[in-house]
Design a protein around this motif. Sequence first.
Motif, PDB file in Angstrom:
ATOM      1  N   LYS A   1       0.804  -1.227   0.000  1.00  0.00           N
ATOM      2  CA  LYS A   1       0.000   0.000   0.000  1.00  0.00           C
ATOM      3  C   LYS A   1       0.838   1.279   0.000  1.00  0.00           C
ATOM      4  CE  LYS A   1      -4.035  -1.951   2.385  1.00  0.00           C
ATOM      5  NZ  LYS A   1      -4.938  -1.825   3.560  1.00  0.00           N
ATOM      6  N   ALA A   2       2.154   1.128   0.013  1.00  0.00           N
ATOM      7  CA  ALA A   2       3.006   2.317   0.108  1.00  0.00           C
ATOM      8  C   ALA A   2       4.254   2.173  -0.751  1.00  0.00           C
ATOM      9  CB  ALA A   2       3.393   2.554   1.570  1.00  0.00           C
ATOM     10  N   LYS A   3       4.940   3.298  -0.941  1.00  0.00           N
ATOM     11  CA  LYS A   3       6.240   3.298  -1.608  1.00  0.00           C
ATOM     12  C   LYS A   3       7.290   3.027  -0.522  1.00  0.00           C
ATOM     13  CE  LYS A   3       9.349   6.390  -4.146  1.00  0.00           C
ATOM     14  NZ  LYS A   3       9.541   7.794  -4.601  1.00  0.00           N
ATOM     15  N   VAL A   4       8.000   1.920  -0.649  1.00  0.00           N
ATOM     16  CA  VAL A   4       8.888   1.472   0.427  1.00  0.00           C
ATOM     17  C   VAL A   4      10.343   1.463  -0.004  1.00  0.00           C
ATOM     18  CG1 VAL A   4       9.516  -0.514   1.883  1.00  0.00           C
ATOM     19  CG2 VAL A   4       7.118   0.109   1.596  1.00  0.00           C
ATOM     20  N   THR A   5      11.193   1.980   0.863  1.00  0.00           N
ATOM     21  CA  THR A   5      12.639   1.899   0.688  1.00  0.00           C
ATOM     22  C   THR A   5      13.238   1.290   1.945  1.00  0.00           C
ATOM     23  OG1 THR A   5      12.671   3.878  -0.695  1.00  0.00           O
ATOM     24  CG2 THR A   5      14.772   3.150   0.233  1.00  0.00           C
ATOM     25  N   ILE A   6      14.107   0.314   1.785  1.00  0.00           N
ATOM     26  CA  ILE A   6      14.805  -0.287   2.920  1.00  0.00           C
ATOM     27  C   ILE A   6      16.128   0.424   3.125  1.00  0.00           C
ATOM     28  CG2 ILE A   6      16.082  -2.342   3.651  1.00  0.00           C
ATOM     29  CD1 ILE A   6      13.838  -4.029   2.456  1.00  0.00           C
ATOM     30  N   SER A   7      16.349   0.890   4.355  1.00  0.00           N
ATOM     31  CA  SER A   7      17.619   1.489   4.727  1.00  0.00           C
ATOM     32  C   SER A   7      18.292   0.565   5.745  1.00  0.00           C
ATOM     33  CB  SER A   7      17.396   2.875   5.347  1.00  0.00           C
ATOM     34  OG  SER A   7      18.620   3.422   5.793  1.00  0.00           O
ATOM     35  N   ASP A   8      19.471   0.080   5.397  1.00  0.00           N
ATOM     36  CA  ASP A   8      20.139  -0.888   6.271  1.00  0.00           C
ATOM     37  C   ASP A   8      21.649  -0.716   6.167  1.00  0.00           C
ATOM     38  OD1 ASP A   8      20.947  -3.407   7.594  1.00  0.00           O
ATOM     39  OD2 ASP A   8      18.843  -3.957   7.343  1.00  0.00           O
ATOM     40  N   THR A   9      22.349  -1.022   7.255  1.00  0.00           N
ATOM     41  CA  THR A   9      23.807  -0.871   7.271  1.00  0.00           C
ATOM     42  C   THR A   9      24.527  -2.016   6.562  1.00  0.00           C
ATOM     43  OG1 THR A   9      23.864  -1.918   9.456  1.00  0.00           O
ATOM     44  CG2 THR A   9      23.810   0.494   9.387  1.00  0.00           C
ATOM     45  N   CYS A  10      23.816  -3.104   6.264  1.00  0.00           N
ATOM     46  CA  CYS A  10      24.454  -4.202   5.529  1.00  0.00           C
ATOM     47  C   CYS A  10      24.723  -3.767   4.091  1.00  0.00           C
ATOM     48  CB  CYS A  10      23.584  -5.456   5.555  1.00  0.00           C
ATOM     49  SG  CYS A  10      22.047  -5.301   4.647  1.00  0.00           S
ATOM     50  N   ASN A  11      25.670  -4.402   3.453  1.00  0.00           N
ATOM     51  CA  ASN A  11      26.044  -4.026   2.092  1.00  0.00           C
ATOM     52  C   ASN A  11      25.311  -4.801   1.008  1.00  0.00           C
ATOM     53  OD1 ASN A  11      28.018  -2.013   2.759  1.00  0.00           O
ATOM     54  ND2 ASN A  11      29.353  -3.679   3.461  1.00  0.00           N
ATOM     55  N   GLU A  12      24.754  -5.949   1.373  1.00  0.00           N
ATOM     56  CA  GLU A  12      24.008  -6.754   0.409  1.00  0.00           C
ATOM     57  C   GLU A  12      23.005  -7.623   1.141  1.00  0.00           C
ATOM     58  OE1 GLU A  12      27.285 -10.366   0.026  1.00  0.00           O
ATOM     59  OE2 GLU A  12      27.042  -8.951  -1.621  1.00  0.00           O
TER      60      GLU A  12
END
Length: 488
Positions: free
Chosen positions: A24-35
């Motif tokens: 239902k939304a525009k989602v972006t994942i922000s994470d400290t991992c590189n992959e």
Amino acid sequence: MENIVVLGGCGTVGSLMARILAKKAKVTISDTCNETPLSKVFEAENIKLDLGSHNFKLIREADSIAVAPSLLENEEILKLIKGKKIITVEDILASFRVGKPVVGVTGTNGKTTTTNILKNILKVAGYKVPEHYLNIQGNTEFIPALQARLEGDIAVVEIGTFGRPGEIKRAAEDSEVKIAIITNISRDHLPPREFPNYIECKKEILDVAQHIILNADDPIVASFAENLPREKITFYGIETLESNFEIFPEERECPYCNRPLKYKKRFLGHLGDYHCTCGYKRPKPDIKAIHVKENSYTIKIGSKKAKINPKIKGLFNVYNSLAAASAATILGIKPEHIIKGIESFQGTEGRYEIIKEKPRIIIDYAHNPAGVKAILQLVKKDTKGKIIIINTISSESGMEGDKEIAEILSNADLIIPASYQARKASKHIKSETIHIKSSKEKIKQGTLGASQKQVKEAIQKGLEHADKNDTLLIIGEGGYRYAKKIFT
């Protein structure tokens, strides 16, 4: 459309939160991992990735921030998102309803394979089944409830427990389980004195599900039908064997009067046709396997019968298939789809997984006495030469469980303890035992008892003693995690 950033979205719970919000939304994942191994899943579901660090500009411009539970007490994260609207996993469970039939699978052993067989049956029948795509063993806490909310027609969720009261009931309620399967109950995870509490934990799913599927051949599981309407119960079990299987008998007490049960027939461990002098006896299965051989059996669903030639072997997999067939029947799946779904099932990673021939090398996740009996029953039936076992297990029931496993392993020809706990318990093995130097190092994280270094040394030692017709069986979580890496 709302713009949501998910912090910790590459983790177990965070990834599921992101995938649900993306509906239902525009989602972006922000994470400290590189992959992340889920990159293709996220791409297919239109989830963007911003990896390597937490992008302050991205967070500042977001309408809301979803935070994985593991980060909610992280002071740096809380400073970073101060003043923003926060979405928690509880908010997602409250905002997104399941809206589909859900089958919940619990028990000591067989949960993962039963779940996967049922999923295969449903896919054969043309249904979409939600997949979490996580590399985990056992589903606990929020995972089943979040998985049930992913896109699909019918959900099949595995529900495990750490032995905490209320845990299974909460997971089943949050998942909106309609049909429950209880595969079997053995003395896993907890010391013997806590076994009654473990049984009560498994029973919690009865309070939630509308229909209960029980293993008739397990005296504890079958007793759960007491005080429940018969039309709410489906029993499954094995009726007749036409091959000789090693039984590894295990005694059980009557769940009503606590006297030792008597058995007319045993199939595996404590599973069989039992009765007690107090009148308690095995119920008649509604869905059963008859004429069970090494490579085939006949399944009987009501008045309908069909011969099954499965790709996966073992009596324990006959039970897993019967459990899945029972749930499929309750869901209204046609018998021809059930049969095709069972026969076409290729197996589950880490369960009797053959990774090499001559000598045959098998990985199996067995990590408790019942699981070790099940895999050894199959390997003994399927091996021409010697059986060499690499034991990486560290039993969660402590030394009592490790000792019992060691005694069971006496049925093999050669044992190589790879974990510290397996080494300590090896004095109870009656077969030949060879030790490796690194098993003196103590490693224990739940059922993980061996490091990659220990598994590698044990495999090298096993190969030194294996001929081309022998079987090298690697059991336990350490073997499951590391053996394939060692061979690649």
